[in-house]
Design a protein around this motif. Structure first.
Motif, PDB file in Angstrom:
ATOM      1  N   MET A  79       0.835  -1.197   0.000  1.00 58.20           N
ATOM      2  CA  MET A  79       0.000   0.000   0.000  1.00 58.20           C
ATOM      3  C   MET A  79       0.874   1.254   0.000  1.00 58.20           C
ATOM      4  O   MET A  79       0.617   2.204  -0.730  1.00 58.20           O
ATOM      5  N   ASP A  80       1.920   1.256   0.827  1.00 56.88           N
ATOM      6  CA  ASP A  80       2.821   2.406   0.889  1.00 56.88           C
ATOM      7  C   ASP A  80       3.565   2.604  -0.426  1.00 56.88           C
ATOM      8  O   ASP A  80       3.770   3.734  -0.868  1.00 56.88           O
ATOM      9  N   MET A  81       3.979   1.503  -1.058  1.00 58.80           N
ATOM     10  CA  MET A  81       4.680   1.615  -2.340  1.00 58.80           C
ATOM     11  C   MET A  81       3.782   2.221  -3.405  1.00 58.80           C
ATOM     12  O   MET A  81       4.245   2.993  -4.244  1.00 58.80           O
ATOM     13  N   LEU A  82       2.499   1.873  -3.371  1.00 59.12           N
ATOM     14  CA  LEU A  82       1.558   2.413  -4.352  1.00 59.12           C
ATOM     15  C   LEU A  82       1.051   3.783  -3.960  1.00 59.12           C
ATOM     16  O   LEU A  82       0.384   4.446  -4.751  1.00 59.12           O
ATOM     17  N   ASP A  83       1.363   4.199  -2.753  1.00 55.94           N
ATOM     18  CA  ASP A  83       0.924   5.488  -2.212  1.00 55.94           C
ATOM     19  C   ASP A  83      -0.600   5.596  -2.242  1.00 55.94           C
ATOM     20  O   ASP A  83      -1.165   6.593  -2.671  1.00 55.94           O
ATOM     21  N   HIS A  84      -1.265   4.516  -1.775  1.00 53.54           N
ATOM     22  CA  HIS A  84      -2.715   4.489  -1.699  1.00 53.54           C
ATOM     23  C   HIS A  84      -3.141   4.557  -0.240  1.00 53.54           C
ATOM     24  O   HIS A  84      -2.352   4.320   0.669  1.00 53.54           O
ATOM     25  N   ALA A  85      -4.418   4.842   0.005  1.00 57.74           N
ATOM     26  CA  ALA A  85      -4.942   4.958   1.366  1.00 57.74           C
ATOM     27  C   ALA A  85      -5.389   3.607   1.912  1.00 57.74           C
ATOM     28  O   ALA A  85      -5.513   3.447   3.127  1.00 57.74           O
ATOM     29  N   PHE A  86      -5.641   2.627   1.051  1.00 52.15           N
ATOM     30  CA  PHE A  86      -6.016   1.294   1.506  1.00 52.15           C
ATOM     31  C   PHE A  86      -5.533   0.252   0.515  1.00 52.15           C
ATOM     32  O   PHE A  86      -5.125   0.569  -0.600  1.00 52.15           O
TER      33      PHE A  86
ATOM     34  N   VAL B  37      -2.731 -16.556   6.199  1.00 53.83           N
ATOM     35  CA  VAL B  37      -2.992 -17.484   7.302  1.00 53.83           C
ATOM     36  C   VAL B  37      -4.440 -17.969   7.279  1.00 53.83           C
ATOM     37  O   VAL B  37      -4.701 -19.174   7.278  1.00 53.83           O
ATOM     38  N   SER B  38      -5.399 -17.027   7.235  1.00 55.92           N
ATOM     39  CA  SER B  38      -6.808 -17.393   7.330  1.00 55.92           C
ATOM     40  C   SER B  38      -7.459 -17.659   5.971  1.00 55.92           C
ATOM     41  O   SER B  38      -8.483 -18.327   5.903  1.00 55.92           O
ATOM     42  N   GLY B  39      -6.898 -17.113   4.900  1.00 58.20           N
ATOM     43  CA  GLY B  39      -7.481 -17.265   3.576  1.00 58.20           C
ATOM     44  C   GLY B  39      -8.617 -16.288   3.302  1.00 58.20           C
ATOM     45  O   GLY B  39      -9.216 -16.315   2.235  1.00 58.20           O
ATOM     46  N   ASP B  40      -8.944 -15.415   4.266  1.00 66.88           N
ATOM     47  CA  ASP B  40     -10.008 -14.434   4.108  1.00 66.88           C
ATOM     48  C   ASP B  40      -9.507 -13.209   3.359  1.00 66.88           C
ATOM     49  O   ASP B  40      -8.320 -12.911   3.356  1.00 66.88           O
ATOM     50  N   THR B  41     -10.433 -12.469   2.778  1.00 73.74           N
ATOM     51  CA  THR B  41     -10.107 -11.197   2.156  1.00 73.74           C
ATOM     52  C   THR B  41     -10.059 -10.134   3.249  1.00 73.74           C
ATOM     53  O   THR B  41     -10.993 -10.012   4.031  1.00 73.74           O
ATOM     54  N   ASN B  42      -8.966  -9.397   3.339  1.00 71.18           N
ATOM     55  CA  ASN B  42      -8.769  -8.357   4.338  1.00 71.18           C
ATOM     56  C   ASN B  42      -8.454  -7.042   3.658  1.00 71.18           C
ATOM     57  O   ASN B  42      -8.096  -7.005   2.473  1.00 71.18           O
ATOM     58  N   VAL B  43      -8.565  -5.961   4.423  1.00 68.42           N
ATOM     59  CA  VAL B  43      -8.221  -4.628   3.938  1.00 68.42           C
ATOM     60  C   VAL B  43      -7.347  -3.960   4.989  1.00 68.42           C
ATOM     61  O   VAL B  43      -7.687  -3.964   6.167  1.00 68.42           O
TER      62      VAL B  43
ATOM     63  N   GLY C 223      -4.735   0.446  10.023  1.00 67.96           N
ATOM     64  CA  GLY C 223      -5.855  -0.353  10.497  1.00 67.96           C
ATOM     65  C   GLY C 223      -6.005  -1.562   9.621  1.00 67.96           C
ATOM     66  O   GLY C 223      -5.559  -1.599   8.479  1.00 67.96           O
ATOM     67  N   LEU C 224      -6.684  -2.605  10.165  1.00 72.74           N
ATOM     68  CA  LEU C 224      -6.915  -3.855   9.443  1.00 72.74           C
ATOM     69  C   LEU C 224      -8.397  -4.190   9.559  1.00 72.74           C
ATOM     70  O   LEU C 224      -8.960  -4.177  10.659  1.00 72.74           O
ATOM     71  N   ILE C 225      -9.045  -4.480   8.442  1.00 68.74           N
ATOM     72  CA  ILE C 225     -10.447  -4.901   8.428  1.00 68.74           C
ATOM     73  C   ILE C 225     -10.481  -6.362   8.072  1.00 68.74           C
ATOM     74  O   ILE C 225      -9.960  -6.773   7.022  1.00 68.74           O
ATOM     75  N   GLU C 226     -11.105  -7.166   8.966  1.00 72.97           N
ATOM     76  CA  GLU C 226     -11.240  -8.600   8.757  1.00 72.97           C
ATOM     77  C   GLU C 226     -12.721  -8.967   8.787  1.00 72.97           C
ATOM     78  O   GLU C 226     -13.483  -8.368   9.554  1.00 72.97           O
ATOM     79  N   PRO C 227     -13.136  -9.977   8.011  1.00 73.97           N
ATOM     80  CA  PRO C 227     -14.535 -10.425   8.082  1.00 73.97           C
ATOM     81  C   PRO C 227     -14.769 -11.250   9.346  1.00 73.97           C
ATOM     82  O   PRO C 227     -13.822 -11.826   9.900  1.00 73.97           O
ATOM     83  N   ASN C 228     -16.044 -11.313   9.779  1.00 77.70           N
ATOM     84  CA  ASN C 228     -16.402 -12.161  10.948  1.00 77.70           C
ATOM     85  C   ASN C 228     -16.341 -13.613  10.598  1.00 77.70           C
ATOM     86  O   ASN C 228     -16.640 -14.064   9.587  1.00 77.70           O
TER      87      ASN C 228
END
Length: 183
Positions: A148-155, A162-168, A178-183
């Motif tokens: 994200m930092d290399m692309l200079d984006h906000a997210f 580890v979990s295989g879930d999609t995170n942000v 911050g990290l957003i994880e699904p329930n």
């Protein structure tokens, strides 16, 4: 490398094309294997400001940088400097991370293009003006923050290795992450 050089409000002369190709080809020295990816270069002119955007999607790495300057050749030099810094920074971090493990040396981890759909509200209607599609590669949150930092984006959207879930991961206003994880 296959070059795709386009101009907006500017005619891309052979001299400009040759100069851009020569400079971008010098980035090959940072890779163990010669990259065979397409290089997308967009040149534009607005209000006497020359702008260059370079995107190099590879299987293990996405390099992207843009720069503005009064002189187009100076803008090309500046954007190449940015790309070199990105490559060196990323290779250093990856190698430092792998040093403690008995893993083979990797060039870089996948950077998924940041798929932000811009929304524009006009007369109570929401219009999606751009859609991006990309593959989510498995990585940890630390690596996603680096991308994200290399692309200079906000997210940055990624698949948690580890979990295989999609995170942000996202950059907060206080400069932390911050990290957003699904329930």
């Amino acid at each position: 490398m296959n070059f795709n050089i386009r101009g907006e409000n500017i005619e891309v002369t052979q001299a400009i094309r040759d100069y851009a190709e020569k400079k971008i080809t010098k980035l090959e020295k940072y890779f163990d294997d010669k990259p065979t990816s397409d290089v997308h270069v967009r040149l534009s002119v607005y209000n006497n400001e020359q702008r260059i955007e370079v995107t190099i999607p590879m299987s293990d790495l996405l390099l992207r940088a843009e720069e503005q300057h009064v002189d187009l050749y100076a803008a090309i030099d500046l954007v190449i400097d940015k790309l070199e810094r990105q490559i060196r920074k990323y290779k250093t971090k990856v190698n430092r991370k792998l040093r403690g493990k008995d893993s083979p040396k990797l060039l870089a981890a996948e950077i998924a293009a940041n798929g932000a759909a811009k929304e524009e509200e006009s007369s109570n209607e929401i219009e999606i003006v751009r859609t991006k599609r990309f593959d989510l590669k498995p990585m940890d949150s630390e690596e996603a923050i680096l991308q994200m930092d290399m692309l200079d984006h906000a997210f940055f959207v990624f698949t948690n290795a580890v979990s295989g879930d999609t995170n942000v991961v996202y950059r907060r206003k206080d400069g932390k992450y911050g990290l957003i994880e699904p329930n």
